[in-house]
Design a protein around this motif. Structure first.
Motif, PDB file in Angstrom:
ATOM      1  N   TYR A   1      17.855 -51.233  10.504  1.00 14.49           N
ATOM      2  CA  TYR A   1      18.650 -51.249   9.272  1.00 14.49           C
ATOM      3  C   TYR A   1      17.805 -50.917   8.044  1.00 14.49           C
ATOM      4  O   TYR A   1      18.341 -50.556   6.983  1.00 14.49           O
TER       5      TYR A   1
ATOM      6  N   ARG B   1      19.765 -44.013   7.000  1.00 14.91           N
ATOM      7  CA  ARG B   1      20.797 -43.804   8.019  1.00 14.91           C
ATOM      8  C   ARG B   1      20.618 -42.464   8.736  1.00 14.91           C
ATOM      9  O   ARG B   1      20.808 -42.356   9.940  1.00 14.91           O
TER      10      ARG B   1
ATOM     11  N   PHE C   1      24.097 -51.985   8.716  1.00 14.12           N
ATOM     12  CA  PHE C   1      24.939 -51.370   9.736  1.00 14.12           C
ATOM     13  C   PHE C   1      26.416 -51.662   9.496  1.00 14.12           C
ATOM     14  O   PHE C   1      26.791 -52.782   9.152  1.00 14.12           O
ATOM     15  N   LYS C   2      27.223 -50.654   9.707  1.00 15.25           N
ATOM     16  CA  LYS C   2      28.672 -50.807   9.654  1.00 15.25           C
ATOM     17  C   LYS C   2      29.183 -51.261  11.028  1.00 15.25           C
ATOM     18  O   LYS C   2      28.478 -51.136  12.034  1.00 15.25           O
ATOM     19  N   LYS C   3      30.395 -51.752  11.070  1.00 15.31           N
ATOM     20  CA  LYS C   3      31.002 -52.204  12.316  1.00 15.31           C
ATOM     21  C   LYS C   3      31.049 -51.065  13.336  1.00 15.31           C
ATOM     22  O   LYS C   3      31.543 -49.978  13.042  1.00 15.31           O
TER      23      LYS C   3
ATOM     24  N   GLU D   1      28.700 -49.253  14.429  1.00 16.59           N
ATOM     25  CA  GLU D   1      27.697 -48.199  14.233  1.00 16.59           C
ATOM     26  C   GLU D   1      26.512 -48.326  15.184  1.00 16.59           C
ATOM     27  O   GLU D   1      25.966 -47.326  15.652  1.00 16.59           O
ATOM     28  N   GLN D   2      26.114 -49.550  15.484  1.00 20.82           N
ATOM     29  CA  GLN D   2      24.945 -49.746  16.336  1.00 20.82           C
ATOM     30  C   GLN D   2      25.211 -49.265  17.765  1.00 20.82           C
ATOM     31  O   GLN D   2      24.370 -48.580  18.360  1.00 20.82           O
TER      32      GLN D   2
ATOM     33  N   ASP E   1      27.436 -47.057  18.615  1.00 22.21           N
ATOM     34  CA  ASP E   1      27.572 -45.598  18.529  1.00 22.21           C
ATOM     35  C   ASP E   1      26.197 -44.921  18.484  1.00 22.21           C
ATOM     36  O   ASP E   1      26.006 -43.839  19.048  1.00 22.21           O
ATOM     37  N   LEU E   2      25.252 -45.557  17.813  1.00 15.45           N
ATOM     38  CA  LEU E   2      23.895 -45.015  17.717  1.00 15.45           C
ATOM     39  C   LEU E   2      23.247 -44.931  19.094  1.00 15.45           C
ATOM     40  O   LEU E   2      22.642 -43.911  19.447  1.00 15.45           O
TER      41      LEU E   2
ATOM     42  N   ASP F   1      29.334 -54.885  20.663  1.00 11.56           N
ATOM     43  CA  ASP F   1      28.532 -55.513  19.627  1.00 11.56           C
ATOM     44  C   ASP F   1      28.831 -57.011  19.577  1.00 11.56           C
ATOM     45  O   ASP F   1      29.993 -57.424  19.584  1.00 11.56           O
TER      46      ASP F   1
END
Length: 233
Positions: A111, A115, A198-200, A202-203, A205-206, A218
């Motif tokens: 974080y 980004r 981090f957005k909801k 996003e982790q 998805d990364l 998550d």
């Protein structure tokens, strides 16, 4: 500009987190999700003062603590003189061969990165992980409030003992003020005035975009101020 001496002061108070149950629970959950076996070679990506690395070692892992801060790793080596550490910038290609590690853990590191650079970093973590290997990452989410972490700790203490709670308030007061002040300076140094939390979703998805599979949902952690995700190569 933040100088090296700043990080020395910062890490001198950082380990107060070890006494907070939300932080303890977060590290314990990372250990649990990493399914550590004796002899596992694990990369602690962004090891800081080695709090997570020490727990990994206690569970039988061989840990390589990677971080850009000499002050943080020096503090870790004071706790464990036999520690294996590596200074480096996670934004650059990692100094490890393909498929080098059995597992990778990273707590509250990604974080802090821009980004736009996180995808490249995730792909590097994928590269140095063995086929079938496991990655576990945790990061701060949007709306992060450190006050809520301390609040949860004190609520638990007051339930057990008001005397204990007041004693902890007195003991934590000065280092807490310091770490909040240092966090303010870090955020001020950042061009946006704060980290890009981090957005909801996003982790996960990364990890997916980097090639990882079997990605977990998550999980809310750290007094609901962070999110934990795992996946396999």
């Amino acid at each position: 500009m933040i100088e090296a001496d700043f990080w020395k002061k910062y890490f001198e108070v950082y380990d107060i987190l070890n006494e907070l149950r939300p932080y303890q629970d977060l590290l314990s959950l990372i250990i649990e999700r990493a399914k550590v076996h004796s002899g596992d070679l694990i990369l602690d990506a962004g090891a800081g003062t080695g709090n997570l690395a020490i727990l990994l070692e206690k569970n039988g892992a061989k840990v390589v603590a990677f971080d850009s801060s000499e002050a943080g790793l020096a503090q870790y080596q004071q706790k464990n003189p036999k520690a294996t550490t590596k200074i480096g910038n996670i934004l650059e290609p990692l100094p490890f061969a393909d498929g080098y590690f059995d597992k990778i853990c990273s707590n509250n590191v990604l974080y802090t990165l821009p980004r736009g650079s996180r995808g490249k970093v995730a792909k590097e973590l994928y590269r140095v992980l063995k086929p079938g290997g496991l990655i576990v990452v945790s990061n701060i989410i949007e709306g992060f409030s450190p006050v809520k972490i301390y609040r949860d700790e004190l609520v638990l203490d007051f339930k057990n003992s008001a005397v204990m709670a007041f004693s902890k308030i007195v003991r934590f007061l000065v280092p807490t003020i310091k770490i909040f002040y240092y966090n303010f300076l870090i955020k001020k140094e950042n061009k946006s005035g704060g980290y890009d939390f981090f957005k909801k979703g996003e982790q996960s998805d990364l990890l997916l975009s980097a090639g990882f599979i079997d990605i977990s949902n998550d999980m809310s952690v750290y007094a609901n101020q962070g999110v934990l995700t795992s996946g396999h190569k």
